[in-house]
Every structure is written in structure tokens, then in C-alpha cells.
Design an enzyme around this catalytic site. Structure first.
Site, PDB file in Angstrom:
ATOM      1  N   SER A  99     -10.892  51.629 -63.477  1.00 21.34           N
ATOM      2  CA  SER A  99     -11.214  50.655 -64.518  1.00 21.34           C
ATOM      3  C   SER A  99     -10.998  49.262 -63.952  1.00 21.34           C
ATOM      4  O   SER A  99     -10.588  49.099 -62.806  1.00 21.34           O
ATOM      5  CB  SER A  99     -10.321  50.868 -65.740  1.00 21.34           C
ATOM      6  OG  SER A  99      -9.016  50.415 -65.448  1.00 21.34           O
ATOM      7  N   LYS A 100     -11.225  48.284 -64.803  1.00 24.64           N
ATOM      8  CA  LYS A 100     -11.078  46.881 -64.394  1.00 24.64           C
ATOM      9  C   LYS A 100      -9.689  46.573 -63.858  1.00 24.64           C
ATOM     10  O   LYS A 100      -9.518  45.685 -63.036  1.00 24.64           O
ATOM     11  CB  LYS A 100     -11.345  45.989 -65.608  1.00 24.64           C
ATOM     12  CG  LYS A 100     -12.794  45.584 -65.746  1.00 24.64           C
ATOM     13  CD  LYS A 100     -12.865  44.353 -66.612  1.00 24.64           C
ATOM     14  CE  LYS A 100     -14.018  43.438 -66.381  1.00 24.64           C
ATOM     15  NZ  LYS A 100     -14.686  43.394 -65.158  1.00 24.64           N
ATOM     16  N   ARG A 101      -8.704  47.315 -64.365  1.00 24.02           N
ATOM     17  CA  ARG A 101      -7.328  47.127 -63.911  1.00 24.02           C
ATOM     18  C   ARG A 101      -7.223  47.205 -62.388  1.00 24.02           C
ATOM     19  O   ARG A 101      -6.350  46.620 -61.775  1.00 24.02           O
ATOM     20  CB  ARG A 101      -6.463  48.246 -64.484  1.00 24.02           C
ATOM     21  CG  ARG A 101      -5.477  47.822 -65.496  1.00 24.02           C
ATOM     22  CD  ARG A 101      -4.675  49.007 -66.022  1.00 24.02           C
ATOM     23  NE  ARG A 101      -5.368  50.279 -66.031  1.00 24.02           N
ATOM     24  CZ  ARG A 101      -5.084  51.290 -65.221  1.00 24.02           C
ATOM     25  NH1 ARG A 101      -4.151  51.182 -64.332  1.00 24.02           N
ATOM     26  NH2 ARG A 101      -5.777  52.412 -65.301  1.00 24.02           N
TER      27      ARG A 101
END
Ligand code: GLU
Length: 449
Positions: free
Chosen positions: A229-231
Site C-alpha cells: 500500500s501507500k505506506r
């Protein structure tokens, strides 16, 4: 072989989607290299009218083009086939293979309470309501090139809804019909579609069609083992592009991500990838997308470019011109396009002004005395060549009885405003005599800025 990539244009092209597109593409182009006719079809699954926007379609096409994933047919809009989907639904109704029912989710639960939780819902024709397919007796086998065969017992499957009461077709019906019509032979996509596959197979069987071979790709995880994910940093192709990665490095990295037992730090050309790719060798466990490895690989690709090529690409990326000299002496020190400006921007924009620590440490009284000596020594050079600059600065520590870094660091901070830069001799030579002396003078006069 006919494969397809079928993105839903509800957002940017994610890295997992790009990997699916790439594996389809490699499979098709690899088959072509072996003399087998093969096509890569691009279908845009735009049935979600609210979230599918022309901008998203554009963005996906753009990302595919940037990656060099060209298609032979398409982009085909799934919505444009709606009449065909409706016709198939009507046909299934007419032939008694599907029926209309007003059954709700509660009715399905009630059915299971009565017949057993593992029994698939079976309804009867009520002449109105949503349209469900009659599940016949028997079993369905999914031939998956990665996971092997999985058998589903029809008795456990609910009669699937294939269209709403207004006749508008649902996702699994549309996908199966489109794949049949496009004569797709291999469906290679993420394992998040695993639960759709039996429903689609029911459509194939109702229509009397042989299903394609499937390959469900394991999900991508970040380095911490959690779903990507963007994390974890960049999550879409556009972000990788903005971050200054080269498409060929991204392709190389994605291709080897979870494919067979190959080491993901191997450099393989597109041709080699096409020749060697075998979707059957994709690992069953999730693959880890690790941006530090991509950076490493990108650095390798970047350093392999000629100075002219790298300059060209960096000028496109930054929108600046006249970068060649700085590129030449920075190439060894950067891993992405993005690294270039922080390292070499001072050539163009003047010394950095935000590294107070470097100024305090190296432009103190001692540092400024050294700079004055450096200025005198450099000031008489003619020509101000790289060799002459290097020789002069190398001799200075002995003359001043200081360590080399007590000369090099003040000069570096005077020229760059910071302690990280391309080689100091090369940097001075590139700036030229006037500018080098001007920056040294400025550092002596006002070391704080
Ligand atoms: N449109 C689906 C998606 O973007 C993919 C459909 C498919 O591969 O069957 O997730």
C-alpha cells in the site's frame, strides 16, 4: 495464445496491476518469439460508471505506454458490450438455463437454514426479479497454471446472480462473455479474483464453452510482509515514474518479483525476459515489493546509460537544459532521476542555503583561513583544468599542515553549500574559475549563508 489485461479505471495503475499486465505481455510476446501466434488484448472494465473516469483511463494507458506494454487489440470498453451481455442473459433465460427470482439475501440464508449451510441456494422461476443462473449438478475444475487444478463441487455453489432485475448484467457475466468473445486462452490476473473464477466457469458451462487456463498471481506485499500500500512508498506506476525510476528497471524488477527461483537482483533485458518468462513458475506465496531493491536495480540501469542518453532523459524529467556536465560527474552517485537535483542542483541554483550544520562545521575561522589559501592557489591557475585544480587542491593540505578533508570540506561547502556533492575537483572544474572563486569569496565573506 490470446491474453488480456482488464483494468477497472477506478484509479491509477497500481504496481500489482502493472505486474499482471507485464506477465500477460511477457507471456504473449514470449509465445510470439517461439513462433506461436499470440495477442495481448486491452479491455477497460468500465462498468462502475461512477468511479470509472476518462482521466483514469488516460492515466492507465499512459502508464502502460510508459512501461512499454503495447497492446494488439483495444482499448475495448466493457460498457460498449452491454447490448451483447444483455443478449446473452436473454438467451440464457429463453433456454431455461437462467431464471428470474425476487429472492433476497435473507431468502438465501433461510434456504441454507433449511437445507444445510454448505448447500448452494437453488431458486425457482418467479417471472420477475434478478436473474440467476441454474447451477447444474456436477463439479467444476479450475486449471490454474500456478496452483494446479482446483475442483469445486457445484452442490456448494449458490445459483449466481448474473443480471439485475432491470436486465443490466453483473460483473462475472460480463467478464466471462467478453473473454469468450475475445477468444482469450489464458487469464492471468491477481489472486483477489480467485473467488470470481467459479462463477465465471458456471457462465462458460451454461454457454457450452471451454474455459481458458487461469493463472492467479499471488498478492504483492511490502517489505514488512503486509499487503502493498501507500505506506510502503510508491504504490502506483505514476508514483514510480515521478520518483525518477526508469521504465526498463521497473519492468525488470516487476518481472522477477516472485517469478520462479530467479534472484530478483538479476539484470535481464526485455528480450531475455520474453524468452524466459513462464507463468507456471510464478511462486505461490506473496511476492515482496521492496523499493530499496528497485532503487539498487535502477542505479545499475542508470549507470549503464551513456552520458548523452542520461542527460536527455534527465532534461526531460526536470524540464531543465544544459545539464550534461553535471550529469557526467553525478552519474556514479545517483540511483534515480530524483537523486540528481539534490546532488547537483547547486551547479545551477547556487550553493544550498539549508545546511547550517555543514556551514557551522566547515566555514569556521580555520575553515575560512583554508579557503583563503585555496582561493589564492586556485586564482593563479591558467588554464583552470580538472588536472590543475586537482593537483593544486591535493598539494594544499601538506602546505598548510592540515588533513586533506580540512581543505576539501570547506571548499565543498563553499561551492555546494553542503558536504554531499560530486567529486570536488570535478565540481570546481565544471563551475569554472570565475564562479569557483566567487563562491569561495562569498563563503569567506558571509559563511552563514
Ligand atoms: N477489472 C478487474 C480489476 O481491475 C480485473 C478483471 C480480471 O482480470 O478478470 O481488478
Amino acid at each position: 495464445m490470446r491474453v488480456r489485461f482488464a483494468p477497472s479505471p477506478t484509479g491509477a495503475l497500481h504496481i500489482g496491476g502493472a505486474r499482471a499486465a507485464l506477465y500477460n505481455h511477457l507471456a504473449a510476446r514470449g509465445a510470439a518469439r517461439r513462433g506461436e501466434p499470440s495477442q495481448f488484448v486491452l479491455r477497460i472494465e468500465d462498468t462502475d460508471r461512477e468511479r470509472s473516469t476518462p482521466e483514469n483511463v488516460e492515466q492507465i494507458l499512459d502508464a502502460l505506454q510508459w512501461l512499454g506494454l503495447d497492446w494488439d487489440e483495444g482499448p475495448i470498453s466493457q460498457v460498449s458490450h452491454e447490448a451483447r451481455h444483455r443478449e446473452v442473459v436473454e438467451d440464457l433465460l429463453t433456454r431455461g438455463l437462467a431464471y428470474r427470482t425476487t429472492a433476497t439475501a435473507d431468502d438465501v440464508r433461510a434456504y441454507k437454514d433449511e437445507h444445510g449451510a454448505d448447500k448452494g441456494f437453488r431458486g425457482t422461476d418467479q417471472g420477475e426479479g434478478a436473474i440467476r443462473l441454474h447451477v447444474p449438478e456436477g463439479e467444476l475444475v479450475v486449471h490454474d497454471l500456478i496452483r494446479g487444478d482446483t475442483t469445486f463441487q457445484n452442490v456448494h455453489m449458490d445459483d449466481p446472480v448474473i443480471a439485475r432485475a432491470d436486465g443490466s448484467p453483473l460483473y462475472n457475466l460480463a467478464v466471462a462473455v467478453d473473454d469468450i468473445d475475445a477468444e482469450i486462452t489464458h487469464v492471468i490476473h491477481g489472486e483477489d479474483h480467485l473467488s470470481n473464477t467459479p462463477k465465471q466457469l458456471l457462465v462458460y458451462s451454461a454457454l457450452g464453452k471451454e474455459p481458458p487456463l487461469f493463472a492467479h498471481l499471488p498478492l504483492l506485499h511490502g517489505p514488512d510482509g503486509k499487503k502493498l500500500s501507500k505506506r510502503h512508498g510508491a504504490a502506483s506506476v505514476q508514483e514510480l515514474r515521478d520518483a525518477g525510476y526508469l521504465p526498463e528497471a521497473v519492468i525488470n524488477y516487476l518481472a522477477l518479483l516472485g517469478w520462479g527461483d530467479s534472484d530478483d537482483e538479476t539484470i535481464l533485458s526485455r528480450e531475455e525476459l520474453e524468452e524466459r518468462f513462464d507463468v507456471g513458475k510464478v511462486t505461490k506465496h506473496p511476492a515482496r515489493f521492496d523499493e530499496t531493491k528497485l532503487r539498487w536495480l535502477n542505479g545499475k540501469y542508470l549507470r549503464a546509460l551513456s552520458v548523452d542518453e542520461l542527460t536527455d532523459r534527465l532534461e526531460q524529467h526536470t524540464g531543465r537544459t544544459g545539464l550534461r556536465g553535471a550529469v557526467e560527474i553525478s552519474q556514479e552517485k545517483i540511483s534515480t532521476f530524483h537523486d540528481f537535483w539534490p546532488l547537483a542542483g547547486f551547479f545551477f541554483d547556487g550553493p544550498k542555503t539549508d545546511d547550517q550544520k555543514a556551514r557551522d562545521q566547515w566555514l569556521d575561522d580555520d575553515g575560512r583561513k583554508t579557503l583563503a589559501a585555496a582561493r589564492d592557489a586556485l586564482g593563479v591557475l591558467d588554464p583552470f583544468s580538472l588536472e590543475a585544480v586537482e593537483q593544486t587542491l591535493r598539494e594544499l593540505p601538506a602546505t598548510l599542515e592540515v588533513k586533506p578533508k580540512q581543505v576539501f570540506q570547506p571548499v565543498r561547502v563553499a561551492l555546494a553549500g553542503t558536504t554531499v556533492s560530486p567529486g570536488i575537483f570535478e565540481s570546481a572544474a565544471l563551475l569554472g574559475k570565475d564562479e569557483t572563486l566567487r563562491r569561495i569569496d562569498a563563503a569567506i565573506a558571509s559563511p552563514g549563508t
